[in-house]
Design a protein around this motif. Structure first.
Motif, PDB file in Angstrom:
ATOM      1  N   THR A 148       4.800  -9.737  -4.577  1.00  0.00           N
ATOM      2  CA  THR A 148       4.575  -8.346  -4.568  1.00  0.00           C
ATOM      3  C   THR A 148       5.945  -7.743  -5.008  1.00  0.00           C
ATOM      4  O   THR A 148       7.073  -8.117  -4.679  1.00  0.00           O
ATOM      5  CB  THR A 148       4.561  -8.198  -3.052  1.00  0.00           C
ATOM      6  N   ARG A 149       5.678  -6.419  -5.613  1.00  0.00           N
ATOM      7  CA  ARG A 149       6.718  -5.668  -6.119  1.00  0.00           C
ATOM      8  C   ARG A 149       7.423  -4.836  -4.790  1.00  0.00           C
ATOM      9  O   ARG A 149       6.721  -4.486  -4.019  1.00  0.00           O
ATOM     10  CB  ARG A 149       6.272  -4.600  -7.173  1.00  0.00           C
ATOM     11  N   THR A 150       8.607  -4.476  -4.910  1.00  0.00           N
ATOM     12  CA  THR A 150       9.255  -3.700  -3.888  1.00  0.00           C
ATOM     13  C   THR A 150       8.873  -2.400  -4.048  1.00  0.00           C
ATOM     14  O   THR A 150       8.910  -2.092  -5.374  1.00  0.00           O
ATOM     15  CB  THR A 150      10.664  -3.966  -3.906  1.00  0.00           C
ATOM     16  N   LYS A 151       8.500  -1.598  -3.177  1.00  0.00           N
ATOM     17  CA  LYS A 151       8.170  -0.280  -3.247  1.00  0.00           C
ATOM     18  C   LYS A 151       9.219   0.528  -2.808  1.00  0.00           C
ATOM     19  O   LYS A 151       9.990   0.221  -1.823  1.00  0.00           O
ATOM     20  CB  LYS A 151       6.831   0.080  -2.415  1.00  0.00           C
ATOM     21  N   VAL A 152       9.558   1.546  -3.530  1.00  0.00           N
ATOM     22  CA  VAL A 152      10.305   2.678  -3.183  1.00  0.00           C
ATOM     23  C   VAL A 152       9.820   3.816  -2.751  1.00  0.00           C
ATOM     24  O   VAL A 152       9.259   4.590  -3.553  1.00  0.00           O
ATOM     25  CB  VAL A 152      11.235   3.012  -4.331  1.00  0.00           C
ATOM     26  N   GLU A 161       5.230   1.320   5.531  1.00  0.00           N
ATOM     27  CA  GLU A 161       5.272  -0.099   6.008  1.00  0.00           C
ATOM     28  C   GLU A 161       5.369  -1.023   4.800  1.00  0.00           C
ATOM     29  O   GLU A 161       5.947  -2.050   4.870  1.00  0.00           O
ATOM     30  CB  GLU A 161       3.939  -0.289   6.850  1.00  0.00           C
ATOM     31  N   VAL A 162       4.979  -0.698   3.610  1.00  0.00           N
ATOM     32  CA  VAL A 162       4.916  -1.549   2.298  1.00  0.00           C
ATOM     33  C   VAL A 162       6.425  -1.570   1.703  1.00  0.00           C
ATOM     34  O   VAL A 162       6.488  -2.180   0.644  1.00  0.00           O
ATOM     35  CB  VAL A 162       3.758  -1.728   1.425  1.00  0.00           C
ATOM     36  N   SER A 163       6.998  -0.524   2.042  1.00  0.00           N
ATOM     37  CA  SER A 163       8.343  -0.051   1.020  1.00  0.00           C
ATOM     38  C   SER A 163       9.751  -0.727   1.686  1.00  0.00           C
ATOM     39  O   SER A 163       9.768  -0.894   2.821  1.00  0.00           O
ATOM     40  CB  SER A 163       8.488   1.332   1.096  1.00  0.00           C
ATOM     41  N   LYS A 164      10.219  -1.465   0.762  1.00  0.00           N
ATOM     42  CA  LYS A 164      11.648  -1.945   1.084  1.00  0.00           C
ATOM     43  C   LYS A 164      12.491  -1.117   0.838  1.00  0.00           C
ATOM     44  O   LYS A 164      14.028  -1.336   1.444  1.00  0.00           O
ATOM     45  CB  LYS A 164      11.730  -3.380   0.357  1.00  0.00           C
ATOM     46  N   ILE A 165      12.547  -0.071   0.128  1.00  0.00           N
ATOM     47  CA  ILE A 165      13.500   0.779  -0.144  1.00  0.00           C
ATOM     48  C   ILE A 165      13.049   2.397   0.019  1.00  0.00           C
ATOM     49  O   ILE A 165      12.070   2.680  -0.266  1.00  0.00           O
ATOM     50  CB  ILE A 165      14.124   0.677  -1.692  1.00  0.00           C
TER      51      ILE A 165
END
Length: 83
Positions: A2-6, A57-61
């Motif tokens: 999964t790609r990191t979301k911003v 919730e799905v964002s890491k940044i």
């Protein structure tokens, strides 16, 4: 994988600043695929709070654009008040 979301958070009063930041971010290869901000991700008439919670919730940044308006707006939650 999964790609990191911003997640980009901003006040409507700061749309011009948001546009500048997004323009700069888009110079990074493939970042458009992972950027999230409400105008592009929430349909007109949709309940925005659940959509924002889901995106968080799905964002890491997270990128928060804060200004005096962010702190003084009547819509600003009390947890964003300056120290």
């Amino acid at each position: 994988m999964t790609r990191t979301k911003v997640f980009v958070s901003y006040s409507r009063a700061e749309k011009a600043i948001r546009d500048e930041v997004l323009r700069a971010l888009r110079t990074v290869p493939r970042i458009s695929e992972v950027l999230w901000w409400d105008e592009e991700a929430i349909d007109i008439g949709a309940k925005f709070h659940p959509k924002i919670q889901q995106a968080l919730e799905v964002s890491k940044i997270g990128i928060g654009l804060l200004s005096n308006h962010s702190f003084t707006s009547s819509r600003a939650p009390s947890r964003t008040q300056p120290c």
